[in-house]
Motif scaffolding. Structure first.
Motif, short mmCIF file in Angstrom:
data_model
loop_
_atom_site.label_atom_id
_atom_site.label_comp_id
_atom_site.label_asym_id
_atom_site.label_seq_id
_atom_site.Cartn_x
_atom_site.Cartn_y
_atom_site.Cartn_z
N TYR A 38 -27.24 27.27 79.58
CA TYR A 38 -27.00 26.47 78.37
C TYR A 38 -25.55 26.61 77.90
N GLY A 41 -23.22 24.67 80.10
CA GLY A 41 -23.38 23.24 79.87
C GLY A 41 -22.76 22.79 78.57
N ARG A 42 -22.92 23.60 77.54
CA ARG A 42 -22.34 23.27 76.23
C ARG A 42 -20.82 23.22 76.32
N SER A 131 -28.57 19.47 81.59
CA SER A 131 -29.61 20.22 80.89
C SER A 131 -29.27 20.34 79.40
N PHE A 132 -28.03 20.69 79.09
CA PHE A 132 -27.59 20.79 77.69
C PHE A 132 -27.74 19.45 76.97
N GLU A 136 -30.11 18.50 73.67
CA GLU A 136 -29.50 18.08 72.41
C GLU A 136 -29.73 16.61 72.08
N ARG A 144 -34.93 25.30 73.58
CA ARG A 144 -33.53 25.70 73.60
C ARG A 144 -33.48 27.23 73.66
#
Length: 280
Positions: A38, A41-42, A131-132, A136, A144
Motif C-alpha cells: 500500500y 502504491g500510494r 491496488s492503492f 481509494e 485498507r
C-alpha cells in the motif's frame, strides 16, 4: 457484498472485452492486489498521477478526470469531463489488467489518446499503484492496511529545500518552458522559478510568484501574458513533481476559453549575466 459482486462481474468481463484474447486469464488477481504494498502504491500515485487525477468521491477533475469508481466504468464516460475522441469511442470497461496495460504504455495501448506521462510506469510500481487506487476509489473488497498515514507525510523542515530537495533542485536550477495554444494564437516562453519566491521570464513584461501551501501544493501565478485575462494560476502536489524529468512537453492543462497550456522542463537556465531571449 456489493463490491464482491462487482469484482466477480469484472473478472467475467475480462474474458470478452475488446482486445482481450479469447480465454485470457486475468493477470492481476484479487490475491495479488490485496497483498500489494500500500505504501509503495500510494507514493507511486502521488509522484506520477496526483498532479492530474483525484481519487475521492465528489472530488474535482483536474487536467485528468476524477477516478472514483473507475474500475468497472466504461472508458471515457465520467460526467463533466472532456475526454479525447479516442477514449470516448473505446467501448470497454476498465479492469485492473486494462489499467495495468494502459499505465505500461498509454500511446501504444490506445493510440490517439491525450494523456501525457513523462514515462511509462515501471513494472515494480504498477501492481501496488493499482491496488492503492482500487482501495481509494471504492473498487476493492479487501480492507485498507492499518498504517499511520500521518507518519508517511514528508517531515516539515525549515524550508522547502530541506523538505523537498529533489523538487527544489530540479525547479530552481532548470528552465520551465510553456506553450500556450488557443484559437487565436500560439506562443512559447520560458519561466525561471527563483529561491525568493519570484518568477522571471524570457518574455518581456511577464513575471510572477510561487509558494508552497499548507497542503504541500506548489502554487504559482504568471502575469503580463498576451492573453485575456493576462494571467493564469496553477497548483500541483509537490510529490507529483519530485521525480526529475526533462522534456519540452511533460504535461498539459486545459485553460479558460478552450486554450491549452503545455509545460516542460529543460536542463539548465541562462546565467545571471546572460541575455535572456524569448525562445524561437
Amino acid at each position: 457484498m456489493k463490491r464482491v459482486t462487482a469484482l466477480a462481474v469484472l473478472a467475467a468481463m475480462a474474458w470478452c472485452l475488446p482486445g482481450s484474447p479469447a480465454g485470457a486469464q486475468e493477470r492481476l488477481t484479487r490475491e495479488a492486489l490485496a497483498g500489494a504494498d500500500y505504501v509503495r502504491g500510494r507514493l507511486a500515485f502521488q509522484q506520477r498521477c496526483s498532479a492530474c487525477h483525484t481519487l475521492a468521491e465528489d472530488a474535482l477533475h483536474l487536467a485528468g478526470p476524477n477516478l472514483w469508481e473507475v474500475i468497472g466504468r466504461t472508458a471515457g464516460t465520467r460526467e463533466e469531463f472532456s475526454y479525447s475522441e479516442t477514449l470516448r469511442e473505446a467501448e470497454f470497461a476498465w479492469t485492473p489488467d486494462r489499467v495495468d496495460d494502459w499505465l505500461a504504455n498509454p500511446d501504444s495501448y490506445l493510440p490517439g489518446n491525450t494523456m501525457l506521462i513523462p514515462e511509462p510506469v515501471p513494472d515494480r510500481d504498477r501492481l501496488p499503484m493499482i491496488s492503492f487506487m482500487m482501495l481509494e476509489t471504492g473498487g476493492a473488497d479487501w480492507p485498507r492496511p492499518e498504517i499511520d498515514i500521518a507518519a508517511l507525510e514528508t517531515p516539515r523542515g525549515e524550508s522547502p529545500a530541506e523538505r523537498f530537495p529533489s523538487f527544489w533542485n530540479h525547479l530552481m536550477h532548470n528552465t520551465t518552458r510553456y506553450r500556450w495554444v488557443d484559437d487565436q494564437q500560439e506562443f512559447v516562453f520560458d519561466a525561471y522559478y527563483n529561491k525568493d519566491g519570484s518568477v522571471t521570464s524570457s518574455m518581456e513584461g511577464v513575471d510572477g510568484f510561487w509558494h508552497i501551501d499548507e497542503r504541500d501544493f506548489f502554487c504559482y501565478a504568471l502575469q503580463g501574458l498576451p492573453i485575456r485575462p493576462n494571467y493564469f494560476v496553477q497548483c500541483f502536489p509537490v510529490a507529483a513533481m519530485a521525480i526529475p524529468r526533462f522534456s519540452e512537453q511533460l504535461w498539459q492543462s486545459p485553460m479558460y476559453g478552450g486554450a491549452v497550456l503545455y509545460g516542460g522542463i529543460l536542463p539548465g537556465r541562462p546565467t545571471d549575466d546572460a541575455e535572456t531571449a524569448a525562445p524561437e
